[in-house]
Every structure is written in C-alpha cells, then in structure tokens.
Design an enzyme around this catalytic site. Structure first.
Site, PDB file in Angstrom:
ATOM      1  N   ASP A  55       4.296   0.624  12.127  1.00 48.41           N
ATOM      2  CA  ASP A  55       3.105  -0.066  11.625  1.00 48.41           C
ATOM      3  C   ASP A  55       3.010  -1.512  12.123  1.00 48.41           C
ATOM      4  OD1 ASP A  55       2.342   2.200  10.330  1.00 48.41           O
ATOM      5  OD2 ASP A  55       2.874   1.523   8.317  1.00 48.41           O
ATOM      6  N   LYS A 113       0.834  -1.211   0.000  1.00 48.99           N
ATOM      7  CA  LYS A 113       0.000   0.000   0.000  1.00 48.99           C
ATOM      8  C   LYS A 113       0.866   1.259   0.000  1.00 48.99           C
ATOM      9  CE  LYS A 113      -1.868   1.644   4.064  1.00 48.99           C
ATOM     10  NZ  LYS A 113      -1.589   3.087   4.213  1.00 48.99           N
ATOM     11  N   ASN A 114       1.827   1.295   0.919  1.00 46.50           N
ATOM     12  CA  ASN A 114       2.606   2.529   1.073  1.00 46.50           C
ATOM     13  C   ASN A 114       3.569   2.779  -0.080  1.00 46.50           C
ATOM     14  OD1 ASN A 114       1.229   2.910   3.399  1.00 46.50           O
ATOM     15  ND2 ASN A 114       2.940   2.517   4.790  1.00 46.50           N
ATOM     16  N   CYS A 174      -5.315  12.407  13.401  1.00 46.29           N
ATOM     17  CA  CYS A 174      -6.068  11.158  13.284  1.00 46.29           C
ATOM     18  C   CYS A 174      -5.840  10.365  14.561  1.00 46.29           C
ATOM     19  CB  CYS A 174      -5.650  10.382  12.049  1.00 46.29           C
ATOM     20  SG  CYS A 174      -4.003   9.714  12.192  1.00 46.29           S
ATOM     21  N   VAL A 188       7.340   7.064  17.131  1.00 47.31           N
ATOM     22  CA  VAL A 188       6.962   7.726  15.870  1.00 47.31           C
ATOM     23  C   VAL A 188       5.615   8.448  15.994  1.00 47.31           C
ATOM     24  CG1 VAL A 188       6.563   7.420  13.402  1.00 47.31           C
ATOM     25  CG2 VAL A 188       8.295   6.034  14.556  1.00 47.31           C
ATOM     26  N   ARG A 235      -8.794  -0.785   4.702  1.00 48.62           N
ATOM     27  CA  ARG A 235      -7.978   0.289   4.090  1.00 48.62           C
ATOM     28  C   ARG A 235      -6.609  -0.230   3.674  1.00 48.62           C
ATOM     29  NH1 ARG A 235      -6.505   4.493   7.628  1.00 48.62           N
ATOM     30  NH2 ARG A 235      -5.171   4.864   5.846  1.00 48.62           N
ATOM     31  N   ARG A 242      -0.067  14.292  13.639  1.00 50.10           N
ATOM     32  CA  ARG A 242       0.409  14.216  12.263  1.00 50.10           C
ATOM     33  C   ARG A 242       0.450  15.558  11.530  1.00 50.10           C
ATOM     34  NH1 ARG A 242      -1.669   8.463   9.887  1.00 50.10           N
ATOM     35  NH2 ARG A 242       0.286   8.524   8.779  1.00 50.10           N
ATOM     36  N   PRO A 243       1.329  16.457  11.962  1.00 46.91           N
ATOM     37  CA  PRO A 243       1.450  17.739  11.268  1.00 46.91           C
ATOM     38  C   PRO A 243       2.039  17.583   9.862  1.00 46.91           C
ATOM     39  CG  PRO A 243       3.175  17.518  12.927  1.00 46.91           C
ATOM     40  CD  PRO A 243       2.291  16.305  13.056  1.00 46.91           C
ATOM     41  N   ILE A 244       1.975  18.646   9.035  1.00 49.41           N
ATOM     42  CA  ILE A 244       2.552  18.586   7.687  1.00 49.41           C
ATOM     43  C   ILE A 244       3.547  19.724   7.469  1.00 49.41           C
ATOM     44  CG2 ILE A 244       0.702  17.300   6.522  1.00 49.41           C
ATOM     45  CD1 ILE A 244      -0.289  20.098   5.530  1.00 49.41           C
ATOM     46  N   ASP A 245       4.112  20.236   8.585  1.00 47.12           N
ATOM     47  CA  ASP A 245       5.054  21.355   8.478  1.00 47.12           C
ATOM     48  C   ASP A 245       6.243  21.024   7.575  1.00 47.12           C
ATOM     49  OD1 ASP A 245       5.541  19.491  10.571  1.00 47.12           O
ATOM     50  OD2 ASP A 245       7.073  20.796  11.424  1.00 47.12           O
ATOM     51  N   LEU A 246       6.759  19.797   7.635  1.00 47.10           N
ATOM     52  CA  LEU A 246       7.933  19.443   6.824  1.00 47.10           C
ATOM     53  C   LEU A 246       7.571  19.394   5.336  1.00 47.10           C
ATOM     54  CD1 LEU A 246       9.390  16.643   9.159  1.00 47.10           C
ATOM     55  CD2 LEU A 246      10.199  19.003   8.923  1.00 47.10           C
ATOM     56  N   ARG A 259      -5.140  10.556   4.537  1.00 40.99           N
ATOM     57  CA  ARG A 259      -4.182  11.647   4.788  1.00 40.99           C
ATOM     58  C   ARG A 259      -3.067  11.719   3.756  1.00 40.99           C
ATOM     59  NH1 ARG A 259      -2.981  14.162   9.110  1.00 40.99           N
ATOM     60  NH2 ARG A 259      -0.853  14.018   8.345  1.00 40.99           N
TER      61      ARG A 259
HETATM   62  C1  UD1 Z   1       3.974   6.876   6.498  1.00 41.38           C
HETATM   63  C2  UD1 Z   1       3.158   5.629   6.273  1.00 41.38           C
HETATM   64  C3  UD1 Z   1       2.671   5.075   7.609  1.00 41.38           C
HETATM   65  C4  UD1 Z   1       3.853   4.864   8.545  1.00 41.38           C
HETATM   66  C5  UD1 Z   1       4.694   6.117   8.645  1.00 41.38           C
HETATM   67  C6  UD1 Z   1       5.965   5.912   9.461  1.00 41.38           C
HETATM   68  C7  UD1 Z   1       2.143   5.948   4.104  1.00 41.38           C
HETATM   69  C8  UD1 Z   1       0.901   6.194   3.318  1.00 41.38           C
HETATM   70  N1  UD1 Z   1       2.008   5.956   5.439  1.00 41.38           N
HETATM   71  O1  UD1 Z   1       3.124   7.852   7.101  1.00 41.38           O
HETATM   72  O2  UD1 Z   1       2.014   3.818   7.352  1.00 41.38           O
HETATM   73  O3  UD1 Z   1       3.358   4.531   9.832  1.00 41.38           O
HETATM   74  O4  UD1 Z   1       5.094   6.570   7.343  1.00 41.38           O
HETATM   75  O5  UD1 Z   1       6.730   4.885   8.932  1.00 41.38           O
HETATM   76  O6  UD1 Z   1       3.197   5.719   3.553  1.00 41.38           O
HETATM   77  N2  UD1 Z   1       5.870  14.625  11.020  1.00 41.38           N
HETATM   78  C9  UD1 Z   1       6.005  15.955  11.336  1.00 41.38           C
HETATM   79  N3  UD1 Z   1       5.849  16.877  10.343  1.00 41.38           N
HETATM   80  C10 UD1 Z   1       5.594  16.516   9.048  1.00 41.38           C
HETATM   81  C11 UD1 Z   1       5.466  15.146   8.736  1.00 41.38           C
HETATM   82  C12 UD1 Z   1       5.603  14.222   9.746  1.00 41.38           C
HETATM   83  O7  UD1 Z   1       6.225  16.318  12.494  1.00 41.38           O
HETATM   84  O8  UD1 Z   1       5.470  17.412   8.190  1.00 41.38           O
HETATM   85  C13 UD1 Z   1       5.988  13.603  12.097  1.00 41.38           C
HETATM   86  C14 UD1 Z   1       4.693  12.807  12.301  1.00 41.38           C
HETATM   87  O9  UD1 Z   1       3.798  13.494  13.129  1.00 41.38           O
HETATM   88  C15 UD1 Z   1       5.203  11.543  12.925  1.00 41.38           C
HETATM   89  C16 UD1 Z   1       6.561  11.349  12.239  1.00 41.38           C
HETATM   90  O10 UD1 Z   1       6.912  12.619  11.699  1.00 41.38           O
HETATM   91  O11 UD1 Z   1       5.396  11.707  14.298  1.00 41.38           O
HETATM   92  C17 UD1 Z   1       6.558  10.302  11.149  1.00 41.38           C
HETATM   93  O12 UD1 Z   1       5.617  10.649  10.170  1.00 41.38           O
HETATM   94  P1  UD1 Z   1       5.841  10.319   8.613  1.00 41.38           P
HETATM   95  O13 UD1 Z   1       7.121   9.576   8.463  1.00 41.38           O
HETATM   96  O14 UD1 Z   1       5.634  11.564   7.857  1.00 41.38           O
HETATM   97  O15 UD1 Z   1       4.653   9.321   8.341  1.00 41.38           O
HETATM   98  P2  UD1 Z   1       3.581   9.385   7.167  1.00 41.38           P
HETATM   99  O16 UD1 Z   1       4.256   9.735   5.896  1.00 41.38           O
HETATM  100  O17 UD1 Z   1       2.402  10.174   7.588  1.00 41.38           O
END
Ligand code: UD1
Length: 435
Positions: A322, A22-23, A116, A344, A414, A121-125, A92
């Site tokens: 996961d 999936k990922n 969620c 994580v 899912r 799960r912020p998206i700042d990065l 997401r």
């Molecule tokens: C992806 C996977 C998910 C897996 C995760 C970690 C997909 C669709 N999903 O999720 O199954 O559990 O990787 O291996 O591939 N973070 C920030 N700012 C950001 C982005 C992330 O602070 O802009 C933090 C998140 O809150 C979290 C950590 O970074 O604590 C890891 O998140 P991330 O690696 O981004 O996971 P996803 O891409 O959401």
C-alpha cells in the site's frame, strides 16, 4: 467534489494527528456481527469504506450510529444473511462478512467480488478456510452461498495457508471465534491489523493465542460480550504523509500512530536522506494482542531531493504494497536510479503512467519498476486510478513545479478522511475543486 488542485514546491511544516486505520476498522466492524449485542469502536476513520460497511451492517439488520469517530453497532437482531451485491462490488473486503455470518447465523450469501485495478484478487484461500471448517459452499452465477452444515455450527480444524493473505486470515478468524472446538491457522498474515483484530476479538470474549505470529490458535466460544475498543492510527496514511515530506521537503511530526508498525518504511526514509526520530512520549496504550504498545510521534524531516532506494513489497514485516505508489512518487522526484519490485498485487504500477505525465522517468520490466530520479517534476492534469495511487499523485504534486489537477479523487476518499485538510495543515497549497 472529486478533483484536487495542488501548487507544489512548498516545504511542509507542522504537526498532525493521523486518522484511525481503515484496514483495522473494517474487519472489526464486520466482527461486531458475531455478538448479539453492542460493540463500540472509537477512532474509526470517517471515510467512504467505513460508511459502506455501516450500510451493509444496517442492511443485515444491525443498528449503527456514528458520533464523530465513534461507531456504535447493535447486532442484537440479524434479519438477513445476504450481503447486498452493490456493496461487495464497491468494497471487496466486505467478503469477510461471509465468515462472520456463518459463525453467527450458520449461513451467509455474498456475490463474487471479482478483480480490480490492482490485480485479479482471487478468494480461493477464503473459501478453502471456510470449507475446511465444514462450510458447504455453492457458487452459481457469481453468487457464493455458504452454510455451516447440519447443526449450523462450524467445526474447529487446522487451516494451512500457502500464502499469508490478510483477508483470508481475517475470514478464518471471524469464522473460528464461535466455531465448535479449536481452530489452528498456520501461515497466517502477521500484519499489525491482524494483531489488532485478535486484541479486539479477545476483548469481546473470544479466546485467541499467537497474535502477531504466523500461527494462531482459536478456542471456539458459545457467545461474546458487549465491548469497546479503540482503533489504532493508520500506518499507511502516516507513511503516505512521510512520503509527502520526502517529496516536498520540510519537517513534520505525525501523532497517534505506532512507530513499530512502520519500521521498514521509516528506515527507508532515512536511507533516502530523510531524518526520522520516533518517540512514545504522549502515547496511549494499545491492546495489540501481543501485549501493550504505545502509540507515539514520528518526526520526519527532509532537505533536498530524496536519494535512490531498492525495495520489494511483501507480506508484513516486509515493505507494505500500500505504500509502494507513494514511495514511487517521491523517488521519481528525487535523484539517482531506484528499483521497486511489486510482489503482492500484479497490477499495481498503474500510477507510473500518470507520474510520467508529470515528468517522471519510469521503466516497467514485469514486476519491477526502474525509476530514474528526475530531480523535480512538473505540474500536470492527471487521474487517480486507485486509492493509494491517487494519494501518490498528491505526493508527486507537492514536489512538482506549478499546478497539478488530480481528477477522479473519489478513490482517495475511500481511504483518506481528508487529504487536503491534512496536507494544508502542514502548509501545502492543496484544495478540493469541482471537476
Ligand atoms: C489487504 C488490505 C490491502 C493490502 C493487502 C496486502 C484490507 C481491507 N485491505 O487486502 O490494503 O494491500 O491486504 O497487504 O485490509 N490472494 C489469493 N487468494 C486469496 C486471497 C488473496 O491468491 O484467497 C492473493 C492476492 O491476489 C494478492 C495476495 O494474495 O496477490 C495478497 O492479498 P491479501 O493479503 O488477501 O490482501 P487483501 O486482504 O485483499
């Protein structure tokens, strides 16, 4: 139907093929938007999230056809640059379409995905990377509007991630492929799905070096070409079924997944008393971006209650978050005292409460769960709160005496094509029922 009934304590036996990842499939489908033409993906899992991604691509103007596990995406004409809100809220990861839309169309529009059940799960990065490449981003009333600046093309630059976020690395990669000049991503995620994405993009005509390492270099190109790519087997689904064998006992062979992508979880199965052997005999060559490795076979057998483990989740090559809940499930049915530290996602212990209804003894201390192996569990009525947590309840139910009914299983759909089909093929008594 969104409930599952399981009668536990039957050892698992046999051989199954593991669905595509999936990922890995989701960012590749999003990346198809970058090319004004045809992209064919094979071994795409038939799950709700890939169906959702197809609907989004169609809403943007692509035509998408699925034939069994192959998906054909024609992105010759993009009519819209706005990702429909309802899909971003239900999946997401659709946020990475922003980078693809910026690269292809010079603009993109998406709602803020919000938190969620497993954490904020912020998206700042994600946004930092796009801004660094020259995108102008406006956030208003939960809507993110991004545009690529005056000439409509993002500019190559150096992006440094303070944390190796999987999604943000994918976002930056998709944005950089068609950008002007060279982009360097430092502190990139090294998950196998990122290496696959790099291999897939290079196959489309992108120029990316460093796949599988924390530094990626992307030379922007003007256009891509028609391509076909096979998605690798899902390491998390394979790990979940491995956990099922550790819970129920038995002897199972999992086919179609790359054993090296599961190194640490497999080592932990062995440390916990399981027997693990891997082979690459019937392997198919996979372009991973770091050379070619073979898919293979993983044989896992277990005779008795699993022994205790201490583990910490973290970015690859550390233990995958996961698989944290499936591991918690078999350790709860095992013996001895185990400790799991979740580093994580802060909210990922939601399944502990449901496991306790089945007789598990778990104490939560902040980011750590202490699991006192109960030796066996008992069937109960429980509810799946999230995707992996739901699958973990199925793992626990296989080790439980009597019958378990797991409600709200739409979460499981899912990510797992058909968990009942797979586990019944291994002799488990598990079936879908109406709620
Ligand atoms: C992806 C996977 C998910 C897996 C995760 C970690 C997909 C669709 N999903 O999720 O199954 O559990 O990787 O291996 O591939 N973070 C920030 N700012 C950001 C982005 C992330 O602070 O802009 C933090 C998140 O809150 C979290 C950590 O970074 O604590 C890891 O998140 P991330 O690696 O981004 O996971 P996803 O891409 O959401």
């Amino acid at each position: 139907m969104s409930a599952i009934r399981v009668s536990g304590c039957i050892p698992l036996k046999g051989e199954i093929s593991i669905q595509g990842s999936k990922n890995a499939a989701l960012p590749m489908m999003a990346a198809a938007l970058l090319h004004k033409g045809l992209t064919v993906l094979t071994n795409v899992p038939r799950i709700q999230d890939t169906a959702c991604m197809m609907k989004i691509l169609e809403a943007l103007g692509c035509s998408c056809i699925r034939r069994e596990c192959s998906v054909f995406i024609d992105a010759g004409e993009i009519k819209k640059t706005q990702v429909p809100q309802e899909y971003v809220r239900s999946m997401r990861s659709s946020i990475i379409l922003l980078g693809a839309l910026l690269g292809r169309m010079g603009q993109g529009n998406c709602c803020y995905p919000g938190g969620c059940l497993i954490g904020a799960r912020p998206i700042d990065l994600h946004l930092m990377a796009l801004k660094k490449m020259g995108a102008v981003i406006r956030e208003e009333d939960g809507i993110i509007e991004a545009c690529a600046g005056k000439d409509g093309r993002l500019k190559g630059t150096e992006i440094v991630f303070s944390y190796p976020s999987v999604g943000a690395t994918e976002q930056a990669l998709l944005a950089a492929v068609l950008a002007e000049g060279v982009t360097i991503i430092r502190g990139a995620a090294m998950e196998p799905e990122i290496s696959q994405l790099c291999g897939f993009l290079n196959n489309m005509g992108a120029v990316i070096c460093g796949a599988g390492t924390k530094n990626l270099m992307i030379q922007g190109v003007r256009s891509l070409r028609d391509s076909a790519f096979r998605v690798e087997g899902d390491r998390i689904v394979a790990g979940t079924y491995g956990a099922a064998v550790m819970a129920a006992g038995g002897d199972v062979t999992l086919k179609g997944v790359r054993p090296s992508a599961l190194k640490l979880p497999l080592a932990l199965f062995s440390r916990s008393g399981g027997k693990v052997t891997v082979s690459e005999s019937s392997g198919r060559l996979q372009a991973t971006g770091i050379g070619c490795e073979k898919e293979g076979r993983i044989r896992i057998s277990s005779k008795g209650p699993a022994g205790p483990l201490a583990l910490k989740t973290g970015p690859y090559p550390e233990f995958p978050t996961d698989l944290q809940s499936p591991f918690m499930a078999f350790l709860a049915a095992g013996r001895g005292v185990s400790r799991i530290e979740e580093r994580v996602f802060e909210g990922r212990f939601g399944t502990a409460g449901e496991l306790e209804k089945m007789g598990a003894l778990i104490r939560l201390e902040g980011k750590t769960a202490v699991i006192y192996g109960a030796g066996s569990l008992k069937g109960s009525a429980v509810k799946a709160a999230d995707l992996r947590g739901g699958a973990a309840l199925a793992v626990a139910a296989l080790a439980a005496k009597g019958e378990t009914v797991i409600g709200d299983c739409r979460h499981i759909e899912r990510g797992y094509e058909d968990i009942c089909r797979d586990l019944s093929a291994l002799g488990a008594r598990i079936q879908w029922i109406g709620e």
